[in-house]
Motif scaffolding. Structure first.
Motif, short mmCIF file in Angstrom:
data_model
loop_
_atom_site.label_atom_id
_atom_site.label_comp_id
_atom_site.label_asym_id
_atom_site.label_seq_id
_atom_site.Cartn_x
_atom_site.Cartn_y
_atom_site.Cartn_z
N SER A 98 -5.42 5.66 -2.53
CA SER A 98 -5.23 5.64 -1.08
C SER A 98 -4.36 6.81 -0.66
CB SER A 98 -4.57 4.33 -0.64
OG SER A 98 -5.42 3.24 -0.88
N LYS A 99 -4.69 7.39 0.48
CA LYS A 99 -3.94 8.53 0.98
C LYS A 99 -3.56 8.31 2.44
CE LYS A 99 -6.17 11.92 -2.05
NZ LYS A 99 -6.94 13.19 -2.10
N ASP B 27 -5.46 -1.07 7.39
CA ASP B 27 -5.14 0.31 7.02
C ASP B 27 -4.09 0.95 7.91
OD1 ASP B 27 -7.03 0.06 5.05
OD2 ASP B 27 -8.56 1.27 6.04
N ARG C 296 0.83 -1.20 0.00
CA ARG C 296 0.00 0.00 0.00
C ARG C 296 0.87 1.26 0.00
NH1 ARG C 296 -5.47 -1.19 1.95
NH2 ARG C 296 -5.66 0.98 2.60
N LEU D 229 -3.28 4.39 6.01
CA LEU D 229 -3.26 4.54 4.56
C LEU D 229 -4.60 4.03 4.06
CD1 LEU D 229 -1.21 5.47 2.44
CD2 LEU D 229 -0.53 3.10 2.16
N THR D 230 -5.44 4.93 3.54
CA THR D 230 -6.81 4.54 3.25
C THR D 230 -7.40 5.40 2.14
OG1 THR D 230 -9.03 4.39 4.20
CG2 THR D 230 -7.59 6.09 5.09
N ASP D 231 -8.42 4.85 1.48
CA ASP D 231 -9.15 5.63 0.49
C ASP D 231 -10.43 6.21 1.09
OD1 ASP D 231 -10.43 3.27 0.85
OD2 ASP D 231 -10.68 2.78 -1.27
N THR E 129 -12.28 4.36 7.99
CA THR E 129 -11.18 3.76 8.77
C THR E 129 -11.25 4.22 10.21
OG1 THR E 129 -9.75 3.60 6.82
CG2 THR E 129 -8.68 3.55 8.96
#
Length: 261
Positions: A105-106, A252, A54, A125-127, A132
């Motif tokens: 993902s940011k 995440d 990721r 780290l998630t979209d 999350t």
């Protein structure tokens, strides 16, 4: 001197309890014990590789290049993946997948408040940051940890390097080099290992400056360092160890920082 939290640390009692539990669940067979321990290690390794993949995807997307030679952020992640024993083929596959991925993902930060003034800053780290955050709050629902609206204000974003100086370079010279390369502080660690700390924005220029001056860089990461720390009792530390373990299992979650002395 700053105390850096790079990963979850369990005290001896907590480690023993975890392994005792695995041994009890494994039954009396030595082969069963081995299988359970191997399953645990494989699971941990898989989680690390997933997170590395990721991070590689974000580095490719943000750096707009799948070539580590032209993407400094990607080069850093690849180096970190190798240190975590991620196979070269898996790294290459992750880079190829990142090129074709349409999922953006940011990185994000979620702060949690624990007992006795303890704080946890969870790097994710998630979209979907809101989703999350909700999931992490569900995980800690039955613990004494709660959501915090601090926004990470009690932490500073810094570049951290642990290096071995070249022959003949003492601490006084290292302090001069710190000024020259743009580092804010330098500390003596164990043996001849030095720690340089800089503003996160200066991370790559400081790294290049240290390399130019022939320092052997053993560790280089951007960290969140607490502005102040709290000392906790063993009982609270054990309680927080359980919280850490639950949070680390979420796909995440990349890393957890804290203000615990």
């Amino acid at each position: 001197m700053y105390s850096i939290c790079r990963c979850v640390v369990f005290n001896a009692n907590t480690k023993k309890a975890i392994w005792d539990n695995w041994r009890r669940n494994a039954g009396h067979s030595k082969w069963q014990n081995i299988k359970h321990i191997k399953a645990l290690k494989d699971s941990q390794k898989s989680a690390v590789f997933t997170k590395m993949s990721r991070l590689i995807r974000v580095a490719v997307q943000e750096g707009k290049s799948s070539d580590p030679e032209h993407n400094v952020q990607l080069a850093q992640v690849v180096e970190r993946a190798r240190k975590n024993n991620m196979p070269v083929a898996s790294i290459e596959n992750a880079i190829k997948a990142a090129q074709n991925s349409k999922v953006a993902s940011k990185p994000g930060l979620i702060e949690l408040k624990g007992p006795a003034g303890s704080l946890m800053l969870v790097s994710v780290l998630t979209d979907n940051l809101a989703k999350t955050r909700t999931e992490l709050l569900t995980i800690i629902k039955k613990t004494r940890a709660t959501a915090s609206d601090g926004g990470g204000r009690m932490f500073e974003h810094k570049g951290v390097f642990e290096v071995t100086p070249p022959a003949g370079v003492g601490f006084d010279v290292a302090e001069e080099h710190a000024i020259e390369v743009g580092a804010e502080e330098v500390h003596q660690l164990d043996g001849d290992v030095l720690q340089f700390i800089c503003a996160a924005e200066q991370f790559y220029s400081v790294k290049k400056g240290l390399q130019t001056r022939l320092y052997d860089i053993r560790y280089a990461e951007q960290e969140y360092i607490p502005k102040s720390q709290v000392t906790l009792s063993d009982d609270i530390l054990d309680e927080l160890s359980s919280v850490y373990l639950k949070l680390e299992q979420h796909p995440d979650v990349v890393r957890i920082y804290d203000n615990i002395a």
